[in-house]
Design a protein around this motif. Structure first.
Motif, PDB file in Angstrom:
ATOM      1  N   UNK A  55       0.890  -1.167   0.000  1.00  0.00           N
ATOM      2  CA  UNK A  55       0.000   0.000   0.000  1.00  0.00           C
ATOM      3  C   UNK A  55       0.924   1.211   0.000  1.00  0.00           C
ATOM      4  N   UNK A  56       1.294   1.634  -1.200  1.00  0.00           N
ATOM      5  CA  UNK A  56       2.385   2.604  -1.325  1.00  0.00           C
ATOM      6  C   UNK A  56       1.992   3.796  -2.196  1.00  0.00           C
ATOM      7  N   UNK A  57       1.004   4.572  -1.758  1.00  0.00           N
ATOM      8  CA  UNK A  57       0.573   5.702  -2.591  1.00  0.00           C
ATOM      9  C   UNK A  57       1.681   6.739  -2.746  1.00  0.00           C
ATOM     10  N   UNK A  58       2.570   6.784  -1.784  1.00  0.00           N
ATOM     11  CA  UNK A  58       3.641   7.777  -1.843  1.00  0.00           C
ATOM     12  C   UNK A  58       4.900   7.135  -2.429  1.00  0.00           C
ATOM     13  N   UNK A  59       5.298   6.001  -1.874  1.00  0.00           N
ATOM     14  CA  UNK A  59       6.534   5.363  -2.307  1.00  0.00           C
ATOM     15  C   UNK A  59       6.526   4.959  -3.769  1.00  0.00           C
ATOM     16  N   UNK A  60       5.367   4.519  -4.271  1.00  0.00           N
ATOM     17  CA  UNK A  60       5.287   4.077  -5.671  1.00  0.00           C
ATOM     18  C   UNK A  60       4.668   5.155  -6.533  1.00  0.00           C
ATOM     19  N   UNK A  65      -0.980  12.003 -12.883  1.00  0.00           N
ATOM     20  CA  UNK A  65      -2.273  12.648 -12.716  1.00  0.00           C
ATOM     21  C   UNK A  65      -2.493  13.026 -11.259  1.00  0.00           C
ATOM     22  N   UNK A  66      -2.642  14.291 -10.955  1.00  0.00           N
ATOM     23  CA  UNK A  66      -2.890  14.665  -9.560  1.00  0.00           C
ATOM     24  C   UNK A  66      -4.152  14.005  -9.009  1.00  0.00           C
ATOM     25  N   UNK A  67      -5.118  13.768  -9.903  1.00  0.00           N
ATOM     26  CA  UNK A  67      -6.355  13.152  -9.422  1.00  0.00           C
ATOM     27  C   UNK A  67      -6.130  11.701  -8.976  1.00  0.00           C
ATOM     28  N   UNK A  68      -5.184  11.025  -9.632  1.00  0.00           N
ATOM     29  CA  UNK A  68      -4.881   9.651  -9.214  1.00  0.00           C
ATOM     30  C   UNK A  68      -4.153   9.666  -7.872  1.00  0.00           C
ATOM     31  N   UNK A  69      -3.245  10.621  -7.694  1.00  0.00           N
ATOM     32  CA  UNK A  69      -2.574  10.750  -6.400  1.00  0.00           C
ATOM     33  C   UNK A  69      -3.613  10.980  -5.293  1.00  0.00           C
TER      34      UNK A  69
END
Ligand code: GLY
Length: 382
Positions: A55-60, A65-69
């Protein structure tokens, strides 16, 4: 599971019992909506069953797309409550651990790239910090002595996708949701063209809303009308599973280098992932794939050489032309798509489940424009 459907009616049919489909069914069931999940094989038999569960929204982070972030971060923030609800209902351990992750550079070139990633992350206000070799090895003593540096991402976490699927299967059953072993063959529509069920190999299931969550098979799912079938392709990933002991784990947290990631399980296993291959639906485990994973894992964490080899498996991520998921209503009234999550399916399960459930209930969740199914239709029309 039943052998034959006798006009089973529910509020919603979800086609596909991967994590996306099951999490959606779980969320809907919790909201008092009756759900039937249709799965042609076993729950979690697609990409979910092979995923390492980072679960790596930041690391990966992919800054495309800012919306995907935003969606990734929202889903990460929903995870503790998502797994807590399932664990409380079933008593199961989903393997969720908020351990943080270390992203490691093994040479100076990689260190330069990793610093650039960290600066980008920090410029978005995300929590990641630089560790020199000694500090990294203080945290993870098994790391290669020759590493050049690392970033510590405290908010990354890990879950065991197979354990999560099993808990959802049990929890759904206890909560009155149905999972039927049936292959969808056609979407059933009424005279106005609105979806109102699914024809399957064991009979017809009826519901005013159908959620298609067929993962990597979405692009060849002939039951979805051709005009709204999403442009999803399989992207093969091979993973290797090694056995260690819970008393002496190979590492405490997810470790990643440029070419491999290692996800520890509570029982001491270590998952090495993953290759990224454009091979269609060729699901063979290859010598080259296993060699690459073991070689890169050994460069990162030499102790893997002492671990027992348990298994090597391959699966298919649902890839899309822009690497973004496809979530939203379609031109067929009553048919919602939830697929194309590519490398983020495990992470995005809770946010997808919440968004789809809102759509089912007639609400308009925010932040779905960039993942809308009609973005491809619009591109074709240009
Ligand atoms: N999320 C990691 C992978 O797809 O390999």
């Amino acid at each position: 599971m039943t052998q034959a459907a006798a006009k089973i009616r529910s509020d919603v049919i979800v086609v596909g019992a991967g994590l996306i489909g099951l999490a959606t069914a779980w969320e809907l069931t919790g909201r008092g909506v009756s759900v039937t999940v249709l799965e042609r094989a076993e729950p979690g038999c697609g990409a979910t069953g092979v995923a390492a569960g980072m679960l790596a929204p930041i690391g990966e982070l992919d800054f495309g797309e800012p919306e995907l972030l935003a969606l990734n971060l929202r889903s990460r923030s929903l995870y503790p409550e998502f797994v807590a609800s399932i664990e409380a209902a079933t008593g199961a351990d989903t393997g969720y651990r908020h351990t943080g992750a270390l992203h490691v550079a093994l040479d100076r070139d990689e260190a330069g790239e990793l610093r650039r990633v960290m600066e980008l992350q920090q410029s978005h206000g995300l929590d990641s910090s630089w560790l020199g070799p000694m500090a990294a090895r203080d945290l993870e003593p098994g790391l290669s002595p020759s590493l050049a540096g690392a970033i510590l991402v405290e908010d990354d976490a890990v879950v065991d996708p197979r354990a999560l699927v099993e808990a959802l299967r049990i929890g759904l059953g206890e909560a009155g949701g149905r999972i039927e072993q049936a292959e969808a063959t056609a979407l059933v529509c009424d005279d106005s063209g609105r979806a109102n069920g699914v024809e399957t190999t064991i009979g017809r299931f009826e519901a005013p809303t159908v959620v298609a969550a067929p993962g990597a098979e979405a692009g060849i799912a002939e039951w979805i009308p051709a005009g709204v079938r999403p442009p999803v392709r399989p992207v093969k990933g091979q993973v290797v599973e090694l056995r260690g002991t819970p008393e002496d784990p190979a590492c405490e947290r997810v470790l990643a280098s440029e070419r491999v990631y290692l996800a520890p399980r509570p029982d001491g296993r270590l998952i090495l992932g993953a290759t990224v291959e454009e091979m269609g639906f060729d699901g063979r485990v290859t010598g080259g794939g296993v060699h690459e994973l073991l070689r890169e894992a050994y460069r990162l964490l030499p102790d893997v050489a002492e671990m027992e080899f348990l298994d090597a498996i391959a699966g298919f991520r649902p890839g899309t032309p822009d690497n973004m998921p496809i979530i939203g209503r379609t031109a067929v009234d009553g048919l919602i798509l939830a697929t194309g999550h590519y490398r983020n399916g495990i992470l995005l399960a809770p946010a997808t489940a919440t968004a789809v459930s809102d759509l089912v209930e007639g609400r308009e969740p925010e932040g779905l424009a960039a993942v809308s199914p009609d973005r491809f239709a619009k591109q074709e029309a240009k």
